[in-house]
Motif scaffolding. Structure first.
Motif, PDB file in Angstrom:
ATOM      1  N   THR A 134      64.108  14.987  43.106  1.00  0.00           N
ATOM      2  CA  THR A 134      62.746  15.448  42.556  1.00  0.00           C
ATOM      3  C   THR A 134      61.841  15.549  43.811  1.00  0.00           C
ATOM      4  OG1 THR A 134      61.838  13.371  42.270  1.00  0.00           O
ATOM      5  CG2 THR A 134      63.264  14.027  40.341  1.00  0.00           C
TER       6      THR A 134
ATOM      7  N   THR B 254      68.765  20.116  42.653  1.00  0.00           N
ATOM      8  CA  THR B 254      68.723  19.849  41.576  1.00  0.00           C
ATOM      9  C   THR B 254      69.031  18.320  40.946  1.00  0.00           C
ATOM     10  OG1 THR B 254      70.972  20.553  40.969  1.00  0.00           O
ATOM     11  CG2 THR B 254      69.259  22.161  40.592  1.00  0.00           C
TER      12      THR B 254
ATOM     13  N   VAL C 205      64.974  19.760  41.475  1.00  0.00           N
ATOM     14  CA  VAL C 205      64.375  20.967  42.023  1.00  0.00           C
ATOM     15  C   VAL C 205      65.452  21.916  42.117  1.00  0.00           C
ATOM     16  CG1 VAL C 205      63.534  22.007  44.226  1.00  0.00           C
ATOM     17  CG2 VAL C 205      62.963  19.588  43.582  1.00  0.00           C
TER      18      VAL C 205
ATOM     19  N   THR D 149      61.215  23.399  39.054  1.00  0.00           N
ATOM     20  CA  THR D 149      62.171  22.463  38.531  1.00  0.00           C
ATOM     21  C   THR D 149      62.915  22.423  37.312  1.00  0.00           C
ATOM     22  OG1 THR D 149      60.535  20.863  37.512  1.00  0.00           O
ATOM     23  CG2 THR D 149      60.598  20.680  39.993  1.00  0.00           C
TER      24      THR D 149
END
Length: 364
Positions: free
Chosen positions: A249, A246, A94, A88
């Motif tokens: 989460t 991204t 992520v 992450t």
């Protein structure tokens, strides 16, 4: 110019229809996506996954470096075992989901998605700085072949001396397949029994041909990326770029279990993820099913009455179940299984029901 896998000539000979995927020329399908999907669910399918990235960390602190770089407690992994995990950003978004194999006391292999392989390799080099470890992108050293389906054990057992009944799920074994060295792993991305075989690129053609030959009596089919997508969707498995990005989460994706906040030391994203774990998330990943044949697709709005409460990330008509399914991020208030919602399918409001994931689970 797309990169070619070592099996490109074999795919052409089998009449594959190709697509560009993450810069690789990959088979989309050979016969029909439907036939290939059903083969994996009922007999077996054979996939070329050489486009995946393999990054190897070696050295006394390889495990500790991965503990810092990834959300999982990788140094606790036993030799021969594998673990699903994620890398992450500092804000918890992520970058990629990964499988890490512990190959030895001081050797780990990180398998990244094709679209993120370079980004992951660069991030691991950066995050491993200061640890006594060497990070090397070994993607060109491997061809990756997967055999998936209920007949995979029977087909593969005739080509290896490894006793497949002793090969545990999410474990890997140095082995031989069709007379060549292979790392044999009981992993996959279809929701079925199966194995992934890491071999030298020069050996890929021989292994592929041996598996096709051994599988002929069991109606094994070569399979492309098309059916791989419907198989993983039925199994509720996330696809990077759809269910994982991204801006999300692991907790949004109901994968908070992979985040080991209690492991020793710090890791990238720890503070942000700890806050999310404590406060919760506003939107979560859910399954949707509908009796309509028109499947909700990526990007379609999910509504509760007239209010937009989410967005579809993946959807298709399920070949196994016979009805349309989708995964979507929806507001937590609308995420309870049994909740009746709507999806805007090209201007038509189509009824959907929230259901628990996965849609399909193989019989043990």
């Amino acid at each position: 110019m797309s990169r070619l896998t070592p099996l490109n000539a074999e795919h052409e000979q089998l009449g594959a229809m190709f697509t560009d995927f993450a810069g690789w020329r990959m088979p989309l399908r050979y016969s029909s996506e439907l036939a290939e999907h059903h083969a994996v669910r009922t007999t077996a399918g054979l996939f070329d996954l050489t486009h995946m990235g393999e990054i190897v960390l070696t050295g006394p602190q390889a495990g500790e470096a991965l503990d810092y770089a990834l959300v999982g407690h990788i140094s606790a992994l036993a030799v021969g075992k594998a673990r699903y995990t994620m890398i992450t950003q500092a804000d918890g978004g992520v970058i990629d989901d990964l499988i890490v194999y512990r190959l030895g006391d001081e050797e780990f292999m990180v398998v990244a998605n094709a679209s993120n392989a370079l980004v992951v390799a660069e991030a691991l080099v950066e995050r491993a700085a200061g640890f006594d470890t060497v990070v090397a992108d070994k993607s060109t050293d491997y061809a990756l072949i997967a055999i998936q389906g209920p007949k995979s054990v029977e087909i593969l057992s005739g080509l290896t001396d490894t006793d497949l009944s002793t090969v545990k799920y999410y474990a890997s074994y140095p082995s031989t397949v069709a007379g060549v060295d292979a790392l044999l792993a009981r992993t996959g991305y279809t929701g079925e029994e199966g194995f992934e075989l890491f071999v030298a690129p020069a050996d890929a053609s021989a292994v592929w041909a041996a598996l096709l030959s051994a599988g002929e009596a069991h109606e094994l089919k070569p399979c492309g990326l098309g059916c791989r997508d419907t198989l993983r969707l039925e199994a509720g498995m996330p696809l990077y770029g759809n269910e994982l990005t991204t801006s999300l989460t692991p907790y949004n994706a109901n994968l908070g279990r992979v985040v080991k906040l209690d492991k020793p030391g710090d890791f990238v994203g720890r503070d942000a993820l700890a806050k999310v774990a404590e406060s919760g998330v506003d939107s979560v990943l859910v399954g949707l099913k509908t009796p309509e044949r028109r499947a909700p697709r990526h990007g379609y709005a999910v509504l509760s009455g007239e209010e937009v409460v989410g967005e579809v990330t993946s959807g298709a008509l399920s070949p196994t179940l016979g009805y349309s399914v989708a995964m979507a991020y929806v507001a937590k208030a609308s995420a309870e299984p049994g909740t009746q919602l709507l999806v805007d399918v090209r201007g038509k409001k189509q009824p959907v029901e929230v259901v628990a994931l996965p849609f399909y689970k193989r019989a043990k």
